[in-house]
Design an enzyme around this catalytic site. Structure first.
Site, PDB file in Angstrom:
ATOM      1  N   GLY A 156      44.356  36.239  31.039  1.00 39.68           N
ATOM      2  CA  GLY A 156      43.808  35.648  32.255  1.00 39.68           C
ATOM      3  C   GLY A 156      42.509  34.934  31.944  1.00 39.68           C
ATOM      4  O   GLY A 156      41.600  34.856  32.783  1.00 39.68           O
ATOM      5  N   GLY A 206      40.826  32.047  34.196  1.00 39.69           N
ATOM      6  CA  GLY A 206      40.418  32.337  35.560  1.00 39.69           C
ATOM      7  C   GLY A 206      38.914  32.375  35.720  1.00 39.69           C
ATOM      8  O   GLY A 206      38.142  32.098  34.789  1.00 39.69           O
ATOM      9  N   GLN A 207      38.466  32.753  36.923  1.00 41.01           N
ATOM     10  CA  GLN A 207      37.043  32.717  37.260  1.00 41.01           C
ATOM     11  C   GLN A 207      36.220  33.623  36.351  1.00 41.01           C
ATOM     12  O   GLN A 207      35.211  33.200  35.782  1.00 41.01           O
ATOM     13  CB  GLN A 207      36.835  33.121  38.721  1.00 41.01           C
ATOM     14  CG  GLN A 207      35.386  32.995  39.185  1.00 41.01           C
ATOM     15  CD  GLN A 207      35.135  33.614  40.546  1.00 41.01           C
ATOM     16  OE1 GLN A 207      35.896  34.456  41.003  1.00 41.01           O
ATOM     17  NE2 GLN A 207      34.067  33.190  41.198  1.00 41.01           N
ATOM     18  N   ASP A 228      46.605  32.880  28.634  1.00 39.57           N
ATOM     19  CA  ASP A 228      46.833  32.642  30.052  1.00 39.57           C
ATOM     20  C   ASP A 228      48.213  32.037  30.223  1.00 39.57           C
ATOM     21  O   ASP A 228      48.726  31.369  29.321  1.00 39.57           O
ATOM     22  CB  ASP A 228      45.773  31.705  30.635  1.00 39.57           C
ATOM     23  CG  ASP A 228      45.541  31.939  32.125  1.00 39.57           C
ATOM     24  OD1 ASP A 228      46.463  31.622  32.909  1.00 39.57           O
ATOM     25  OD2 ASP A 228      44.474  32.442  32.497  1.00 39.57           O
ATOM     26  N   ASP A 256      52.776  35.105  29.106  1.00 37.84           N
ATOM     27  CA  ASP A 256      53.227  35.608  30.399  1.00 37.84           C
ATOM     28  C   ASP A 256      53.108  37.121  30.373  1.00 37.84           C
ATOM     29  O   ASP A 256      53.921  37.803  29.753  1.00 37.84           O
ATOM     30  CB  ASP A 256      54.677  35.176  30.658  1.00 37.84           C
ATOM     31  CG  ASP A 256      55.185  35.629  32.020  1.00 37.84           C
ATOM     32  OD1 ASP A 256      54.419  36.297  32.755  1.00 37.84           O
ATOM     33  OD2 ASP A 256      56.353  35.334  32.341  1.00 37.84           O
ATOM     34  N   ILE A 257      52.093  37.665  31.024  1.00 38.73           N
ATOM     35  CA  ILE A 257      51.832  39.089  31.008  1.00 38.73           C
ATOM     36  C   ILE A 257      52.962  39.886  31.652  1.00 38.73           C
ATOM     37  O   ILE A 257      53.101  41.083  31.426  1.00 38.73           O
ATOM     38  CB  ILE A 257      50.484  39.409  31.696  1.00 38.73           C
ATOM     39  CG1 ILE A 257      50.111  40.889  31.549  1.00 38.73           C
ATOM     40  CG2 ILE A 257      50.527  39.022  33.164  1.00 38.73           C
ATOM     41  CD1 ILE A 257      49.968  41.360  30.131  1.00 38.73           C
ATOM     42  N   TYR A 300      45.628  43.915  47.933  1.00 36.92           N
ATOM     43  CA  TYR A 300      44.766  43.810  46.752  1.00 36.92           C
ATOM     44  C   TYR A 300      44.025  45.117  46.524  1.00 36.92           C
ATOM     45  O   TYR A 300      44.016  45.661  45.403  1.00 36.92           O
ATOM     46  CB  TYR A 300      43.796  42.652  46.956  1.00 36.92           C
ATOM     47  CG  TYR A 300      42.765  42.475  45.865  1.00 36.92           C
ATOM     48  CD1 TYR A 300      43.140  42.143  44.569  1.00 36.92           C
ATOM     49  CD2 TYR A 300      41.404  42.622  46.145  1.00 36.92           C
ATOM     50  CE1 TYR A 300      42.191  41.971  43.569  1.00 36.92           C
ATOM     51  CE2 TYR A 300      40.452  42.440  45.156  1.00 36.92           C
ATOM     52  CZ  TYR A 300      40.841  42.119  43.876  1.00 36.92           C
ATOM     53  OH  TYR A 300      39.901  41.944  42.899  1.00 36.92           O
ATOM     54  N   LYS A 317      44.424  47.851  43.479  1.00 36.68           N
ATOM     55  CA  LYS A 317      43.294  48.233  42.642  1.00 36.68           C
ATOM     56  C   LYS A 317      43.081  49.745  42.656  1.00 36.68           C
ATOM     57  O   LYS A 317      42.764  50.355  41.626  1.00 36.68           O
ATOM     58  CB  LYS A 317      42.027  47.507  43.107  1.00 36.68           C
ATOM     59  CG  LYS A 317      42.028  46.025  42.785  1.00 36.68           C
ATOM     60  CD  LYS A 317      42.125  45.750  41.296  1.00 36.68           C
ATOM     61  CE  LYS A 317      42.011  44.303  40.936  1.00 36.68           C
ATOM     62  NZ  LYS A 317      42.178  44.048  39.488  1.00 36.68           N
TER      63      LYS A 317
END
Length: 320
Positions: A8, A11-12, A34, A52-53, A142, A146
């Site tokens: 990833g 990403g941010q 990613d 691809d995770i 989400y 988590k």
């Protein structure tokens, strides 16, 4: 030195964390991975791997081939985006973690980092200085993913000895990367509107206080946690982490001190209900005790940095 895999990485969080890790360990030692294209900021700084995770066997092959001993897993569908497609959010957020934990166990990966979030806390958690062990009843898929992920991390450490570490990030603010579909995205969007000379329409109420953090602090916290001796790590679910807590109105006022013509209006949408379920401030004394965490950016310093870095040539007021 053992190699690091950042999944990833475009990403941010991933982009800036990858750059920081490459600065610390050397570009060739940190592999960015990613599903989508390589982030522009990462090009030329080190190796990139399309990955691809959701395919566990491909992950296993790459861990073996590249002799990976540390994995940072940063793949997730965030809170606002997740509410639009709950089943996809659950599937992506959980399967990516389970594949990583299983490959780490089977292939002898020494350390894993996986980010949690303040979204694990629901409306029944304390609003002010929410403690490490507060009651967690999340209101979004989400947050549910988590919270479940935290328990899996705890399980894999105690059952299999996988050294997995985690932080409950607050809202993250960065000038280098765009927001990714979270409830705190306004705190990035507002700067771009101000610099363009536009009125910003905020999707939260003016008085909604939320925990936030400048990305430099978040990246530093992540690396400090991973560098800490295993004997110092007492939390194997996820550490509370605090930076700044502010409302949209308070942030707007800070911006106005530097860009006096800036204006803001408020039009709360579905994200307001999500924000209302989260704490307003976080108690992170356990992180401070275990690995010396301390934030460096307050709201004034963060605001100045954001404006200066997004638009270096912008003439701003120096009034305070």
């Amino acid at each position: 030195m053992n190699k690091i895999l950042v999944i990833g990485a475009s990403g941010q969080i991933g982009t800036e964390l990858t750059l920081a890790l490459r600065q610390q360990f050397g570009g060739e030692m940190v592999i960015a991975a990613d599903l989508k294209r390589e982030a522009d900021l990462l090009k030329g700084t080190g190796p990139f791997l399309p990955l691809d995770i959701m395919d566990k066997e491909i992950l296993r092959v790459q861990v073996r081939r590249n002799e990976i001993k540390t994995i940072y897993l940063l793949v997730a569908m965030l809170s606002a985006a997740g509410e639009k497609n709950p089943m996809l959010a659950w599937h992506l957020n959980m399967q990516s973690l389970m594949h990583t934990l299983e490959v780490a166990r089977e292939e002898g990966v020494e350390k894993v980092f996986w980010p949690s979030s303040i979204a694990v806390f629901g409306k029944d958690a304390p609003k002010e200085n929410c403690p490490q062990e507060a009651y967690a009843a999340p209101s979004t898929v989400y947050g549910i993913s988590k919270l479940a992920g935290e328990q899996w991390c705890h399980y894999y450490f105690h059952r299999y000895g996988v050294d997995v570490r985690s932080i409950r990030y607050p809202g993250l603010i960065s000038y280098k990367t765009l927001p990714g579909g979270g409830t705190t995205d306004y705190a990035i969007e507002i700067f771009h509107s101000a610099i363009r000379g536009e009125t910003y329409t905020c999707f939260l109420r003016s008085d909604k206080r939320l925990p936030m953090m400048y990305m430099d602090d978040a990246v530093r916290a992540t690396i400090e946690l991973m560098d800490a001796p295993a004997s110092n790590i007492s939390i194997r679910t996820s550490y509370n982490l605090a930076g700044i807590s502010f409302t949209p109105a308070e942030l707007a006022n800070e911006i106005k001190l530097l860009i006096p013509g800036f204006s803001i209006e408020y039009l709360p949408d579905f994200r307001q209900a999500i924000a209302d379920s989260w704490p307003e401030s976080i108690d992170d004394r356990v992180a401070a005790r275990d690995w010396g965490w301390k934030p460096r950016f307050g709201i004034q310093k963060m605001t100045s940095e954001m404006i200066k870095c997004i638009s270096p040539g912008l003439a701003v007021s120096t009034r305070r």
